[in-house]
Motif scaffolding. Structure first.
Motif, PDB file in Angstrom:
ATOM      1  N   TRP A   1       0.735  -1.097  -0.113  1.00  0.00           N
ATOM      2  CA  TRP A   1       0.070  -0.221  -0.092  1.00  0.00           C
ATOM      3  C   TRP A   1       1.101   1.413   0.040  1.00  0.00           C
ATOM      4  O   TRP A   1       0.732   2.171  -0.611  1.00  0.00           O
ATOM      5  CB  TRP A   1      -0.724  -0.027   1.138  1.00  0.00           C
ATOM      6  N   GLN A   2       1.797   1.184   0.874  1.00  0.00           N
ATOM      7  CA  GLN A   2       2.726   2.553   0.746  1.00  0.00           C
ATOM      8  C   GLN A   2       3.320   2.573  -0.681  1.00  0.00           C
ATOM      9  O   GLN A   2       3.628   3.954  -0.973  1.00  0.00           O
ATOM     10  CB  GLN A   2       3.866   2.093   1.928  1.00  0.00           C
ATOM     11  N   ALA A   3       3.942   1.789  -1.258  1.00  0.00           N
ATOM     12  CA  ALA A   3       4.529   1.669  -2.502  1.00  0.00           C
ATOM     13  C   ALA A   3       3.434   2.134  -3.672  1.00  0.00           C
ATOM     14  O   ALA A   3       3.600   3.035  -4.421  1.00  0.00           O
ATOM     15  CB  ALA A   3       4.843   0.307  -3.291  1.00  0.00           C
ATOM     16  N   PHE A   4       1.937   1.798  -3.321  1.00  0.00           N
ATOM     17  CA  PHE A   4       0.966   2.284  -4.161  1.00  0.00           C
ATOM     18  C   PHE A   4       0.683   3.751  -3.891  1.00  0.00           C
ATOM     19  O   PHE A   4       0.587   4.592  -5.050  1.00  0.00           O
ATOM     20  CB  PHE A   4      -0.141   1.540  -4.188  1.00  0.00           C
ATOM     21  N   ARG A   5       0.806   4.168  -2.678  1.00  0.00           N
ATOM     22  CA  ARG A   5       0.485   5.477  -2.281  1.00  0.00           C
ATOM     23  C   ARG A   5       1.516   6.656  -2.674  1.00  0.00           C
ATOM     24  O   ARG A   5       1.081   7.789  -2.809  1.00  0.00           O
ATOM     25  CB  ARG A   5       0.113   5.649  -0.606  1.00  0.00           C
ATOM     26  N   HIS A   6       2.663   6.015  -2.244  1.00  0.00           N
ATOM     27  CA  HIS A   6       4.075   7.050  -2.189  1.00  0.00           C
ATOM     28  C   HIS A   6       4.762   7.030  -3.372  1.00  0.00           C
ATOM     29  O   HIS A   6       5.600   7.728  -3.885  1.00  0.00           O
ATOM     30  CB  HIS A   6       4.761   6.944  -1.184  1.00  0.00           C
ATOM     31  N   LEU A   7       4.578   5.792  -4.457  1.00  0.00           N
ATOM     32  CA  LEU A   7       5.411   5.894  -5.668  1.00  0.00           C
ATOM     33  C   LEU A   7       4.369   5.696  -6.775  1.00  0.00           C
ATOM     34  O   LEU A   7       4.813   6.584  -7.893  1.00  0.00           O
ATOM     35  CB  LEU A   7       6.100   4.389  -5.369  1.00  0.00           C
ATOM     36  N   THR A   8       3.460   4.684  -6.902  1.00  0.00           N
ATOM     37  CA  THR A   8       2.630   4.624  -8.005  1.00  0.00           C
ATOM     38  C   THR A   8       1.973   6.051  -8.435  1.00  0.00           C
ATOM     39  O   THR A   8       1.860   6.504  -9.539  1.00  0.00           O
ATOM     40  CB  THR A   8       1.683   3.462  -7.810  1.00  0.00           C
ATOM     41  N   VAL A   9       0.923   6.364  -7.363  1.00  0.00           N
ATOM     42  CA  VAL A   9       0.175   7.710  -7.630  1.00  0.00           C
ATOM     43  C   VAL A   9       0.925   8.654  -7.874  1.00  0.00           C
ATOM     44  O   VAL A   9       0.466   9.444  -8.855  1.00  0.00           O
ATOM     45  CB  VAL A   9      -0.536   7.885  -6.115  1.00  0.00           C
ATOM     46  N   PRO A  10       2.063   9.341  -7.546  1.00  0.00           N
ATOM     47  CA  PRO A  10       2.768  10.326  -7.777  1.00  0.00           C
ATOM     48  C   PRO A  10       3.313  10.076  -9.016  1.00  0.00           C
ATOM     49  O   PRO A  10       3.366  11.004  -9.978  1.00  0.00           O
ATOM     50  CB  PRO A  10       4.041  10.453  -6.749  1.00  0.00           C
ATOM     51  N   MET A  11       3.909   8.836  -9.374  1.00  0.00           N
ATOM     52  CA  MET A  11       4.559   8.835 -10.698  1.00  0.00           C
ATOM     53  C   MET A  11       3.531   8.764 -11.993  1.00  0.00           C
ATOM     54  O   MET A  11       3.930   9.075 -13.086  1.00  0.00           O
ATOM     55  CB  MET A  11       5.067   7.395 -10.738  1.00  0.00           C
ATOM     56  N   VAL A  12       2.083   8.368 -11.906  1.00  0.00           N
ATOM     57  CA  VAL A  12       1.337   8.545 -12.806  1.00  0.00           C
ATOM     58  C   VAL A  12       0.448  10.088 -12.618  1.00  0.00           C
ATOM     59  O   VAL A  12      -0.565  10.015 -13.115  1.00  0.00           O
ATOM     60  CB  VAL A  12       0.305   7.348 -12.606  1.00  0.00           C
ATOM     61  N   GLY A  13       1.179  11.063 -11.990  1.00  0.00           N
ATOM     62  CA  GLY A  13       0.558  12.233 -12.004  1.00  0.00           C
ATOM     63  C   GLY A  13       0.315  12.911 -13.311  1.00  0.00           C
ATOM     64  O   GLY A  13      -0.894  13.561 -13.316  1.00  0.00           O
ATOM     65  N   PRO A  14       1.009  12.854 -14.500  1.00  0.00           N
ATOM     66  CA  PRO A  14       0.705  13.350 -15.484  1.00  0.00           C
ATOM     67  C   PRO A  14      -0.580  12.690 -16.258  1.00  0.00           C
ATOM     68  O   PRO A  14      -1.201  13.173 -16.723  1.00  0.00           O
ATOM     69  CB  PRO A  14       2.038  12.985 -16.508  1.00  0.00           C
ATOM     70  N   SER A  15      -0.741  11.507 -16.049  1.00  0.00           N
ATOM     71  CA  SER A  15      -1.853  10.625 -16.540  1.00  0.00           C
ATOM     72  C   SER A  15      -3.226  11.068 -15.928  1.00  0.00           C
ATOM     73  O   SER A  15      -4.163  11.316 -16.390  1.00  0.00           O
ATOM     74  CB  SER A  15      -1.567   8.976 -16.339  1.00  0.00           C
ATOM     75  N   SER A  16      -2.997  11.192 -14.681  1.00  0.00           N
ATOM     76  CA  SER A  16      -4.080  11.768 -13.806  1.00  0.00           C
ATOM     77  C   SER A  16      -4.473  13.148 -14.036  1.00  0.00           C
ATOM     78  O   SER A  16      -5.759  13.299 -14.039  1.00  0.00           O
ATOM     79  CB  SER A  16      -3.762  11.688 -12.249  1.00  0.00           C
ATOM     80  N   PHE A  17      -3.592  13.839 -14.346  1.00  0.00           N
ATOM     81  CA  PHE A  17      -3.760  15.339 -14.913  1.00  0.00           C
ATOM     82  C   PHE A  17      -4.858  15.223 -16.051  1.00  0.00           C
ATOM     83  O   PHE A  17      -5.730  15.966 -16.336  1.00  0.00           O
ATOM     84  CB  PHE A  17      -2.505  16.196 -15.006  1.00  0.00           C
ATOM     85  N   PHE A  18      -4.039  14.623 -16.974  1.00  0.00           N
ATOM     86  CA  PHE A  18      -4.898  14.463 -18.531  1.00  0.00           C
ATOM     87  C   PHE A  18      -6.307  13.655 -18.395  1.00  0.00           C
ATOM     88  O   PHE A  18      -7.158  14.263 -18.882  1.00  0.00           O
ATOM     89  CB  PHE A  18      -4.016  13.642 -19.333  1.00  0.00           C
ATOM     90  N   LEU A  19      -6.256  12.802 -17.466  1.00  0.00           N
ATOM     91  CA  LEU A  19      -7.633  11.950 -17.518  1.00  0.00           C
ATOM     92  C   LEU A  19      -8.605  12.882 -16.496  1.00  0.00           C
ATOM     93  O   LEU A  19      -9.679  12.821 -17.082  1.00  0.00           O
ATOM     94  CB  LEU A  19      -7.353  10.872 -16.623  1.00  0.00           C
ATOM     95  N   LEU A  20      -8.046  13.553 -15.636  1.00  0.00           N
ATOM     96  CA  LEU A  20      -9.091  14.579 -15.130  1.00  0.00           C
ATOM     97  C   LEU A  20      -9.641  15.744 -15.695  1.00  0.00           C
ATOM     98  O   LEU A  20     -10.848  15.871 -15.854  1.00  0.00           O
ATOM     99  CB  LEU A  20      -8.326  15.301 -13.865  1.00  0.00           C
ATOM    100  N   ILE A  21      -8.911  16.055 -16.606  1.00  0.00           N
ATOM    101  CA  ILE A  21      -9.389  17.151 -17.392  1.00  0.00           C
ATOM    102  C   ILE A  21     -10.535  16.745 -18.377  1.00  0.00           C
ATOM    103  O   ILE A  21     -11.516  17.224 -18.901  1.00  0.00           O
ATOM    104  CB  ILE A  21      -8.283  17.941 -18.500  1.00  0.00           C
ATOM    105  N   MET A  22     -10.093  15.215 -19.124  1.00  0.00           N
ATOM    106  CA  MET A  22     -10.942  14.851 -20.162  1.00  0.00           C
ATOM    107  C   MET A  22     -12.142  14.201 -19.639  1.00  0.00           C
ATOM    108  O   MET A  22     -13.252  14.360 -20.270  1.00  0.00           O
ATOM    109  CB  MET A  22     -10.063  13.492 -20.827  1.00  0.00           C
ATOM    110  N   ASN A  23     -12.053  13.659 -18.242  1.00  0.00           N
ATOM    111  CA  ASN A  23     -13.401  13.234 -17.781  1.00  0.00           C
ATOM    112  C   ASN A  23     -14.138  14.179 -17.346  1.00  0.00           C
ATOM    113  O   ASN A  23     -15.694  14.138 -17.557  1.00  0.00           O
ATOM    114  CB  ASN A  23     -13.030  12.184 -16.480  1.00  0.00           C
ATOM    115  N   VAL A  24     -13.707  15.394 -16.748  1.00  0.00           N
ATOM    116  CA  VAL A  24     -14.777  16.455 -16.539  1.00  0.00           C
ATOM    117  C   VAL A  24     -15.174  17.079 -17.505  1.00  0.00           C
ATOM    118  O   VAL A  24     -16.759  17.461 -17.716  1.00  0.00           O
ATOM    119  CB  VAL A  24     -13.700  17.356 -15.698  1.00  0.00           C
ATOM    120  N   ILE A  25     -14.455  17.134 -18.748  1.00  0.00           N
ATOM    121  CA  ILE A  25     -15.036  17.743 -20.105  1.00  0.00           C
ATOM    122  C   ILE A  25     -16.080  16.729 -20.622  1.00  0.00           C
ATOM    123  O   ILE A  25     -17.225  17.222 -21.144  1.00  0.00           O
ATOM    124  CB  ILE A  25     -13.958  18.117 -21.013  1.00  0.00           C
TER     125      ILE A  25
END
Length: 304
Positions: free
Chosen positions: A210-234
């Motif tokens: 869980w710590q690897a997911f929370r502190h490694l995976t989630v920050p590393m996919v930040g650009p993907s999350s940024f893109f998906l947030l914009i696309m999903n909201v639109i």
């Protein structure tokens, strides 16, 4: 005695700069023409139409900002706005969370990964109308699969079309089935760009799964999350086909969103000027959210 350096004119240093610029604009010209004809011109036309009072026949009458003033006291407009905001607030985080969770599973040594990827990506190849029609087969309160299974199990059927909350839930569920695969695909591409040595270093530091997911995976996919947030909201702001086919905005406007309300106003009541005003408000809200998210995202500099 050293000879002073001679600065050549800019055109002499780069004799091919004008030719390069001309070639670049030549390649861009077809896209710019299409953008102008199919995006900019209709947008300007909609803005002009929103300042007119129309009845669907003949030329409109210029009324200035009267259509926008009508929005303030329009209860159905605010109901549709609230439904749109609620739909966005529910669908966007759920679809992104499910997409990330499934992407993490499919990026691991899960048996049959290729099969599950194909199954989850398959809805992307289906249009929104076809997806909504399949949703009708599943959630119809008279002959739908779900209610038949509930009756077979001795449970009461759910009023998917006559109950406001149930109708809204059915729209959300069908939308999630359609959108999760896209989110999963983007997240999966981002996960495959993360080197395994990062997780190995985390294990050496004693990080749990869980710590690897929370502190490694989630920050590393930040650009993907940024893109998906914009696309999903639109997408959520502009949702139409699934709502229109599945519930038609009912019952009693329980699933009416801004685009379905604009459609009914423009093509049923024939008040195109007022419908254009609704569309312009939706456009401004979308642009404002995108600009705000772009300025506040800490990972925006990684996108490009």
């Amino acid at each position: 005695m050293s000879t002073p350096a001679v600065r050549l004119p800019r055109t002499a240093r780069r004799p091919g700069r004008a030719a390069e610029a001309l070639a670049g604009y030549t390649f861009l010209a077809p896209n710019l023409v299409l953008l102008g004809v199919f995006v900019l011109l209709p947008l300007v036309g909609a803005a002009v139409l929103s300042l007119q009072r129309t009845d669907g026949f003949g030329a409109g009458r210029f009324v200035g900002l009267d259509n926008y003033a009508r929005l303030v006291g329009d209860g159905l407009f605010w109901r549709s706005t609230l439904n749109t905001a609620l739909f966005t607030a529910v669908v966007t985080p759920l679809s992104m969370a499910l997409g990330l969770g499934i992407a993490v599973l499919l990026n691991s040594v899960l048996p049959g990964r290729a099969f599950f990827r194909s199954v989850l990506i398959l809805p992307m190849a289906v249009s929104g109308v076809a997806t909504a029609l399949m949703g009708v087969l599943v959630f119809d309160e008279n002959s739908g699969v779900v209610d038949k299974l509930l009756r077979f199990a001795g449970l009461p059927a759910v009023p998917w079309q006559s109950g406001g909350a149930a109708a809204f839930v059915s729209v959300v569920l069908v939308t999630l089935w359609w959108r999760v695969g896209f989110n999963m695909l983007i997240y999966l591409a981002g996960l495959q760009g993360i080197g395994p040595e990062i997780y190995e270093a985390g294990k050496l530091d004693g990080a749990s799964g869980w710590q690897a997911f929370r502190h490694l995976t989630v920050p590393m996919v930040g650009p993907s999350s940024f893109f998906l947030l914009i696309m999903n909201v639109i997408y959520s702001f502009q949702v139409f086909d699934i709502v229109f086919v599945l519930t038609g905005g009912g019952p009693r406007n329980a699933t009416s969103v801004l685009v379905t309300y604009a459609y009914d106003t423009g093509f049923v009541t024939r008040d195109q000027g007022y419908a254009a005003a609704i569309g312009m408000v939706l456009l401004l809200v979308t642009l404002a959210f995108t600009a705000l998210r772009w300025r506040t995202s800490r990972s925006r500099d990684l996108v490009g």
